[in-house]
Write an enzyme that holds these catalytic residues in place. Structure first.
Site: not given
Ligand code: SAH
Ligand code: SF4
Length: 350
Positions: A90, A104, A111, A161-162, A191, A214-216, A290, A333
């Site tokens: 995507e 994006c 992933c 993907g990462e 990211s 991506s800390l969370h 999301n 994503c």
């Molecule tokens: N793999 C990388 C980049 C792709 S994900 C990473 O994890 O940073 C990009 C961002 O979208 C990340 O911060 C991820 O945690 C966030 N993300 C993934 N799924 C999500 C969702 N369902 N709602 C909100 N953010 C989400």
């Molecule tokens: Fe992969 Fe980023 Fe999704 Fe985590 S948030 S599964 S690293 S794409």
């Protein structure tokens, strides 16, 4: 068939020299591809017809085949592409009022990181994308915008993907975005979920690209429950790598915080985060979750997020809520692919 987007200028020159074309042709074609940004050979009007016909017969402009496209009321466009081997990825284009046009893009099909709330993570890993497959996603939006008299201004590697799991191809694609497509380093963001050795390696690249982590969650127990990668690279090591990045580059780090109702939106997490980031050159981006099929929770409430930001401010840590784009079209994503697979058909274009 040779994919023209996979060639650098020297390779394009070599191809045309092999065809017996004069030297300047490669630069003409290069300008059509990346400056004028046309998406057909017919549009390359200063090339002789036989050359256009040969290009048409022996080369392609990219390999991505659009399978589905959705547009949001806010102008966000989300595309699902099929790759030559059948894998699907995507890309999303986001329009902002301040004239930013942000693509994006994805770096892998699927992933391997398994973050529990992420639609891509829920699919598992299929394969790495090539440099050209990553780069072409930005080129495609750049061409579409150009046709409407607009210019692609920003690119974020935040799709499926990462990026740091596919380090070489992702960084090579970033260099092409800068050098070939003319996107400024400061307008590109990578990211990462927090792969520590690659963060350190990236710090040594000498690029002025933005880094988002991506800390969370602000404690290892909570972060491990959301991001399995935290077991391999716990917070202490991750934050040390971020400090190294800041020291090497002098650049601010962005921390992404997907705000999940009742999970990481608590005052306790806010205080823990404030303590963790106090004094660091950074900014926190809060993005309400999301919702995805494979994860039972919903987004944090707006008041909770405001309270969270107020607590961070007590520690001198700046934070803002990121506007969610394309929320009506599952522009999170991996979500379009998930919804297409579930319905077993193409979603209608709007
Ligand atoms: N793999 C990388 C980049 C792709 S994900 C990473 O994890 O940073 C990009 C961002 O979208 C990340 O911060 C991820 O945690 C966030 N993300 C993934 N799924 C999500 C969702 N369902 N709602 C909100 N953010 C989400
Ligand atoms: Fe992969 Fe980023 Fe999704 Fe985590 S948030 S599964 S690293 S794409």
């Amino acid at each position: 068939m040779i994919d023209l987007y996979s060639l650098n200028l020297e390779q394009l020159e070599a191809l045309l020299a092999g065809w017996g074309e004069p030297r300047f042709r490669a630069r003409q074609i290069w300008a059509w591809l990346y400056d004028r940004r046309v998406s057909t050979f017919e549009a390359m009007t200063n090339l002789p017809k036989p050359l256009r016909a040969r290009l048409q017969a022996e080369t392609t402009l990219g390999v991505l085949e659009t399978v589905a496209e959705q547009s949001s009321y806010d102008g966000t466009v989300k595309r699902l592409y099929r790759l030559p081997d059948g894998q699907m990825i995507e890309s999303v284009l986001m329009l902002y009022d301040d004239d930013r046009r942000t693509a994006c893009i994805s770096t892998q099909a699927g992933c391997a990181m398994g973050c529990v709330f992420c639609a891509t993570g829920q699919m598992g890993f299929a394969r790495h994308l090539t440099t050209a497959e990553i780069f072409e996603q930005a080129v495609r939006f750049a061409c579409d915008l150009e046709a409407e008299g607009e210019r692609l201004s920003n690119v974020v590697l935040m799709g499926m993907g990462e990026p740091f799991h596919n380090y070489e191809a992702s960084v090579a694609a970033v260099r092409r975005l800068m050098n070939d497509l003319g996107i400024g380093a400061r307008h590109i963001t990578i990211s990462t979920v927090g792969l520590v050795p690659q963060i350190r390696r990236f710090a040594d690249e000498g690029l002025q690209v933005k880094l988002a982590i991506s800390l969370h969650a602000a404690t290892d127990a909570e972060r491990e429950a959301l991001l399995p990668v935290n077991r391999r690279w716990p917070l202490r090591e991750l934050l040390a790598a971020c400090a190294y990045y800041i020291e090497r580059t002098g650049r601010r780090v962005s921390f992404e915080w997907t705000a999940i109702h009742g999970q990481n939106d608590t005052p306790e997490q806010a205080h823990a985060l404030g303590k963790l980031l106090r004094g660091m050159l950074c900014h926190v981006n809060i993005i309400p979750l999301n919702p995805t099929g494979g994860y039972p929770y919903g987004p944090a409430a707006a008041e909770r997020i405001q309270q969270f930001i107020a607590i961070l401010a007590e520690y001198g840590v700046s934070a803002t809520v990121r506007v969610r784009r394309g929320i009506d079209i599952d522009a999170g994503c991996g979500q379009l692919k998930a919804s297409v697979l579930k319905r077993g058909r193409q979603p209608s274009s709007t």
